[in-house]
Each structure stands twice: as structure tokens, then as C-alpha cells.
Design an enzyme around this catalytic site. Structure first.
Site, PDB file in Angstrom:
ATOM      1  N   ASN A  49      49.365  55.072  43.636  1.00 46.33           N
ATOM      2  CA  ASN A  49      48.797  56.124  42.780  1.00 46.33           C
ATOM      3  C   ASN A  49      47.269  56.139  42.872  1.00 46.33           C
ATOM      4  O   ASN A  49      46.649  57.181  43.120  1.00 46.33           O
ATOM      5  CB  ASN A  49      49.223  55.892  41.329  1.00 46.33           C
ATOM      6  CG  ASN A  49      48.729  56.983  40.393  1.00 46.33           C
ATOM      7  OD1 ASN A  49      49.122  58.143  40.502  1.00 46.33           O
ATOM      8  ND2 ASN A  49      47.830  56.617  39.472  1.00 46.33           N
TER       9      ASN A  49
ATOM     10  N   THR B 217      35.536  49.047  38.250  1.00 40.72           N
ATOM     11  CA  THR B 217      35.620  48.036  37.200  1.00 40.72           C
ATOM     12  C   THR B 217      34.768  46.808  37.535  1.00 40.72           C
ATOM     13  O   THR B 217      34.630  46.437  38.710  1.00 40.72           O
ATOM     14  CB  THR B 217      37.090  47.621  36.976  1.00 40.72           C
ATOM     15  OG1 THR B 217      37.129  46.539  36.067  1.00 40.72           O
ATOM     16  CG2 THR B 217      37.777  47.195  38.265  1.00 40.72           C
TER      17      THR B 217
ATOM     18  N   SER C  18      43.724  41.010  39.588  1.00 35.51           N
ATOM     19  CA  SER C  18      45.071  41.586  39.420  1.00 35.51           C
ATOM     20  C   SER C  18      45.266  42.631  40.512  1.00 35.51           C
ATOM     21  O   SER C  18      44.293  43.072  41.146  1.00 35.51           O
ATOM     22  CB  SER C  18      45.226  42.255  38.049  1.00 35.51           C
ATOM     23  OG  SER C  18      44.515  43.496  38.037  1.00 35.51           O
TER      24      SER C  18
ATOM     25  N   TYR D 165      45.974  45.632  39.949  1.00 39.55           N
ATOM     26  CA  TYR D 165      45.216  46.808  39.469  1.00 39.55           C
ATOM     27  C   TYR D 165      43.754  46.710  39.917  1.00 39.55           C
ATOM     28  O   TYR D 165      43.193  47.646  40.490  1.00 39.55           O
ATOM     29  CB  TYR D 165      45.292  46.922  37.931  1.00 39.55           C
ATOM     30  CG  TYR D 165      44.074  47.588  37.361  1.00 39.55           C
ATOM     31  CD1 TYR D 165      43.893  48.962  37.505  1.00 39.55           C
ATOM     32  CD2 TYR D 165      43.057  46.847  36.738  1.00 39.55           C
ATOM     33  CE1 TYR D 165      42.735  49.587  37.029  1.00 39.55           C
ATOM     34  CE2 TYR D 165      41.911  47.456  36.263  1.00 39.55           C
ATOM     35  CZ  TYR D 165      41.753  48.822  36.410  1.00 39.55           C
ATOM     36  OH  TYR D 165      40.610  49.433  35.962  1.00 39.55           O
ATOM     37  N   HIS D 166      43.128  45.555  39.615  1.00 32.36           N
ATOM     38  CA  HIS D 166      41.713  45.405  39.988  1.00 32.36           C
ATOM     39  C   HIS D 166      41.542  45.537  41.505  1.00 32.36           C
ATOM     40  O   HIS D 166      40.546  46.081  41.980  1.00 32.36           O
ATOM     41  CB  HIS D 166      41.168  44.056  39.490  1.00 32.36           C
ATOM     42  CG  HIS D 166      40.977  43.980  37.995  1.00 32.36           C
ATOM     43  ND1 HIS D 166      41.896  43.420  37.144  1.00 32.36           N
ATOM     44  CD2 HIS D 166      39.959  44.409  37.195  1.00 32.36           C
ATOM     45  CE1 HIS D 166      41.458  43.499  35.893  1.00 32.36           C
ATOM     46  NE2 HIS D 166      40.280  44.089  35.893  1.00 32.36           N
TER      47      HIS D 166
ATOM     48  N   LYS E 259      41.075  49.036  42.727  1.00 33.29           N
ATOM     49  CA  LYS E 259      39.699  49.536  42.568  1.00 33.29           C
ATOM     50  C   LYS E 259      38.814  49.064  43.722  1.00 33.29           C
ATOM     51  O   LYS E 259      37.906  49.772  44.153  1.00 33.29           O
ATOM     52  CB  LYS E 259      39.121  49.048  41.238  1.00 33.29           C
ATOM     53  CG  LYS E 259      39.875  49.546  40.006  1.00 33.29           C
ATOM     54  CD  LYS E 259      39.601  51.005  39.759  1.00 33.29           C
ATOM     55  CE  LYS E 259      40.200  51.480  38.459  1.00 33.29           C
ATOM     56  NZ  LYS E 259      39.949  52.891  38.183  1.00 33.29           N
TER      57      LYS E 259
ATOM     58  N   ASN F 122      39.823  45.922  21.068  1.00 31.01           N
ATOM     59  CA  ASN F 122      40.659  46.896  20.364  1.00 31.01           C
ATOM     60  C   ASN F 122      41.908  46.216  19.807  1.00 31.01           C
ATOM     61  O   ASN F 122      42.330  46.464  18.672  1.00 31.01           O
ATOM     62  CB  ASN F 122      41.064  48.029  21.320  1.00 31.01           C
ATOM     63  CG  ASN F 122      39.892  48.932  21.679  1.00 31.01           C
ATOM     64  OD1 ASN F 122      38.812  48.811  21.102  1.00 31.01           O
ATOM     65  ND2 ASN F 122      40.092  49.824  22.630  1.00 31.01           N
TER      66      ASN F 122
ATOM     67  N   VAL G  29      46.511  34.465  35.459  1.00 30.09           N
ATOM     68  CA  VAL G  29      45.885  33.420  36.272  1.00 30.09           C
ATOM     69  C   VAL G  29      44.411  33.787  36.362  1.00 30.09           C
ATOM     70  O   VAL G  29      44.036  34.761  37.043  1.00 30.09           O
ATOM     71  CB  VAL G  29      46.524  33.345  37.671  1.00 30.09           C
ATOM     72  CG1 VAL G  29      45.793  32.322  38.540  1.00 30.09           C
ATOM     73  CG2 VAL G  29      48.006  33.005  37.558  1.00 30.09           C
TER      74      VAL G  29
END
Ligand code: NAD
Ligand code: USQ
Length: 396
Positions: free
Chosen positions: A118, A144, A179, A181-182, A185, A240, A327
Site C-alpha cells: 500500500n 517518520t 518495524s 511499517y517504518h 517509509k 494519546n 524489539v
């Protein structure tokens, strides 16, 4: 300026759209509402009720008289991206439209692959389409701080001067993300750098820290303009989550020692940083990186700040040190530079007692909506997430 906001239904995209529209820019938003599907899939919901994007666009018009154009579609569909760029012809494109959660990308193989496909496909489609239709537009891309990881040296803003065997060069700062995700990026950053080099596109890669806050000046105009504030383990971010836990009487979920240090910024500063980037574009062919955060804190410092403030409001707050599901280094050196946005005029909203207090008060007003079952971490970085997490996988 004509500004296209990708991911305009999201936590940061919607407030950014209103902020820029309120400053006389011609704004369009695009989203495919995939985040709403992922929320349903994981049985997670934002704390404050969030209207549909169409409804919020019409409320914005009703409240301010200003138009925001709406495009519905998936950045992974190249024809759609072409159609939108051809029709709207943006001067600047702010790209928030990705899967934003590290835990989501670590649930299982499918979520990991989906996240990278994605995020990377959407950005590649955008780069090709910009080259074709709007080659002088400025891409402001949300990256990020987590791309850098936590090296034992100061972190520079994107690039570092290195001397090696008697020769010097300025090279991309090493990336050690934490991760999948990271990592998506990092791959985006490389693809954007390359597209700027070969096609003379221009881009600002905003290496953003962890965002906190529930409100902006624009969301405060009308409750129907609220943004999507998460506190669950997958989509909620640290501060948050701690604020919601404090109000709900749940011990604060510090993972491990809590010495993990990160850069943080208030949501209002996200909007200003994007605006400053747009108003000060790079040259054609230039890829630049800004480290977008205002203060560094360890996780335990955040928890103690929330505890202190919540107790002033009459809430008794305990802090738990849970086994760390991730981790990551729990104590480490952390000293990233973050000068470039300050040089452009950023005046940070620093985390203060008042700021935490106002977040807690807003959350208290919605305390009846807090779900206790989505708080505790179930996604584990070692690939052995709990049975409950696997249930996420089986329902989708
Ligand atoms: P969000 O999930 O609330 O918003 C992202 C939006 O993008 C969602 O509305 C989603 O539906 C949309 N989207 C995702 N994939 C899409 C696609 N293929 N086509 C069209 N729309 C798509 O996330 P957020 O917290 O607002 O984060 C926005 C961006 O900022 C993300 O890229 C995230 O990685 C980055 N970021 C966020 C934070 C933070 O603390 N929230 C910090 C650093 C960076
Ligand atoms: N943490 C806890 N307890 C919690 C939640 C988190 O101790 O209940 C810890 C984590 O272990 C981590 C730190 O707090 O060490 C930050 O975690 P987070 O969930 O707030 O942030 P992260 O997963 O890094 O991701 C968020 C956004 C992401 C963005 C990133 C910026 O979701 O989109 O890219 O912040 S950064 O962290 O700088 O990479």
C-alpha cells in the site's frame, strides 16, 4: 496555492486540510477510507465520534463558507491518481495517505505485505503521475523519525557528512527502522530521492516524530469537525494512549523500562510544519529532509507527566511496566537535530501542564466511549502475537 491532501480523512490529514483551506489555499482531499476498514477489522474506534469525510467537508463549508474538494479513491490505482492530478493540477501535494501503524504491520505476514504494498505502491504511483502531469509541483511527504532508529551518534536531518579512507561525501543518514511499517517509509524515501534526481521533481520528506493532541483551532470550531483520535494498541500513539488510560483508571502501559526516547510534537505543530514546507519549496530536482518534532521524551517521562496532571484533576493513576511486545532498545542515546523547521519560523507548542490538562479534559468529556478491551498490547514483534490478535486475522 492549489494543495492536494492525500489521506485527507485521517487523524492528521483532515485538520491539515481545514488549516490550509482557512488560510486561503484552494484545497482538495483524497482518501479511500481504508483506515476506517482497518478499524472495523480490528474492532477499534476513535475516541471522539468522527463524521464521514463528505459530511465534514459540507460542515466546513457551512461553518466557514470555504470549499474543500473531495476525491474518493485508492492511491494504488494508477489511473485514479492520474485522473486526480490532471483534474486538480496541484502546486503542492501533501502525502499522508499510508498505513501509519507499526503494530499493524507486525500482526502477521498479510498485514506486513499489505502495509508495504500500500505505502510503497501509492508513493510510486504518485511520483510517476507527478512526472507526467505536474512535474513542478512540490511533494510534501510524511515520513517518520523512526526511519533512523536509535543509533549511538547524533541524528542529522536526512544527510551526514562522512570521511572514509581520506575522502569525504555527504550521504543519506543510515536507516535502522524498527518495524515493517517504518521500513515502508525508508523505501519511500529512497524512491523519492531517486525520482527527484532523475526527473527533477522536488520534495520535502518530513521525518515526523510521534504526534499527540486531540484538537486544533479548526476542529474546535464545531464538534462535527472532530478528527480521528485513537487510543487502542494498534492505532493509538504513546501520549494519546496514556491520557486515555489515565481517565479510564487503567494503569499506564509503559513497555519495558520506558527508557525508549522519541521525538514528539503537538498536532497543531504538524499543521504549521506542513505549511512552512509548502511556503518554502525546494528547488527542482531537490530532495530534502526535515526532522519534524519539537521535544524528546522517554516513555517513562511521558507517563509520569500524565500521572501528575491527571492526579491534579482527581484521577488516581498507576504506572505498569509491561513486558515489551516490541524489539527495541529500552535505554539508548538519542539526540536528533531538528533545526530546519525552526529556521523557517516554527514556534513550537511545547508539552506543558496546560497542554496535558486540556487533553485530559477533552478525553474526560468522552470517557463513556473508552473501550478497555483495546488497550493492552497483543501484537508482538517476534511474530508470535497472541490468540486474540490472531482473531483479528481470522475475521478479515
Ligand atoms: P491515519 O491512518 O489517520 O491517516 C491516513 C489516511 O490515509 C487514512 O484516512 C487512510 O484511509 C488513508 N489511506 C491509506 N492508504 C491509502 C491509499 N492507498 N489510498 C488513499 N488513501 C489511503 O494516519 P495519521 O496518523 O493521520 O498519519 C498520517 C501520515 O503521517 C502517515 O503516513 C503516517 O505514517 C505519518 N505519521 C504519523 C505520525 C503520528 O504520530 N500520527 C507520526 C509520524 C508520521
Ligand atoms: N509505547 C509504550 N506504551 C504504549 C505505546 C507505546 O511504552 O502503550 C512505546 C513504544 O514501545 C515505543 C514508543 O512508545 O517505544 C512510541 O510508540 P508509539 O506507538 O507512540 O509510536 P510508533 O509505533 O513509533 O509510531 C508512531 C506513529 C507512526 C510514526 C511514529 C513516529 O504511529 O505513524 O511514524 O510514531 S516515530 O516514533 O518517531 O517513528
Amino acid at each position: 496555492m492549489r494543495i492536494l491532501i492525500l489521506g485527507g480523512d485521517g487523524y492528521l490529514g483532515w485538520p491539515t486540510a481545514m488549516y490550509l483551506s482557512g488560510r486561503d489555499h484552494e484545497v482538495a482531499v483524497l482518501d479511500n477510507f481504508s483506515k476506517r476498514a482497518w478499524e472495523l477489522e480490528l474492532n477499534a474506534a476513535p475516541l471522539v465520534p468522527v463524521r464521514t469525510l463528505r459530511n465534514r467537508v459540507s460542515t466546513w463549508k457551512e461553518v466557514t463558507g470555504r470549499n474543500i474538494s473531495l476525491f474518493v479513491g485508492d492511491l494504488c490505482e494508477y489511473d485514479l491518481v492520474n485522473d486526480v492530478l490532471r483534474e486538480f493540477r496541484p502546486d503542492a501535494i501533501v502525502h499522508f495517505g499510508e498505513q501509519p501503524s507499526a503494530p499493524y504491520s507486525m500482526i502477521d505476514q498479510r498485514r506486513c505485505v499489505m502495509t508495504q504494498v500500500n505505502n510503497i505502491t501509492g508513493t510510486l504511483n504518485l511520483l510517476w503521475s507527478m512526472r507526467e502531469h505536474v512535474p513542478s509541483a512540490h511533494l510534501v511527504k510524511l515520513g517518520t523519525m523512526g526511519e533512523y532508529g536509535t543509533p549511538n551518534i547524533d541524528i542529522e536531518e536526512g544527510f551526514i557528512e562522512i570521511e572514509h579512507r581520506g575522502r569525504k561525501d555527504v550521504l543519506p543518514f543510515p536507516k535502522q527502522p524498527g518495524s515493517f511499517y517504518h521500513l515502508s517509509k525508508v523505501h519511500d524515501s529512497h524512491n523519492i530521492t531517486f525520482a527527484c534526481k532523475v526527473w527533477k521533481l522536488r520534495s520535502t520528506d518530513l521525518h515526523q516524530g510521534v504526534v499527540y493532541g486531540v484538537a486544533t483551532n479548526e476542529t474546535e470550531l464545531d464538534p462535527r469537525l472532530a478528527t480521528s483520535f485513537h487510543y487502542d494498541e494498534v492505532f493509538g500513539t504513546a501520549l494519546n494512549r496514556f491520557c486515555v488510560q489515565a481517565i479510564a483508571g487503567i494503569p499506564l502501559t509503559v513497555y519495558g523500562k520506558g527508557g525508549q526516547t522519541r521525538g514528539f510534537l503537538n498536532i497543531r505543530d504538524t499543521l504549521r510544519c506542513v505549511e512552512l514546507s509548502i511556503l518554502n519549496p525546494p528547488q527542482a530536482g531537490e530532495y530534502r529532509a526535515f526532522n519534524q518534532f519539537t521535544q524528546s521524551f522517554s516513555v517513562i517521562e511521558l507517563a509520569e507527566t500524565v500521572q501528575k496532571q491527571a492526579e491534579k484533576l482527581g484521577f488516581r493513576v498507576a504506572i505498569n511496566h509491561l513486558p515489551n511486545p516490541r524489539v527495541e532498545a529500552e535505554t539508548h542515546y538519542y539526540n536528533p537535530r531538528h533545526q530546519k523547521l525552526l529556521d523557517l519560523g516554527l514556534q513550537p507548542h511545547l508539552l506543558s501542564d496546560v497542554l496535558v490538562d486540556s487533553m485530559l479534559v477533552t478525553i474526560r468529556d468522552h470517557a463513556h466511549r473508552i473501550r478497555h478491551d483495546v488497550i493492552l498490547p497483543q501484537v508482538r514483534w517476534d511474530g508470535t502475537s497472541s490468540a486474540a490478535t490472531k482473531a483479528y486475522a481470522s475475521v478479515s
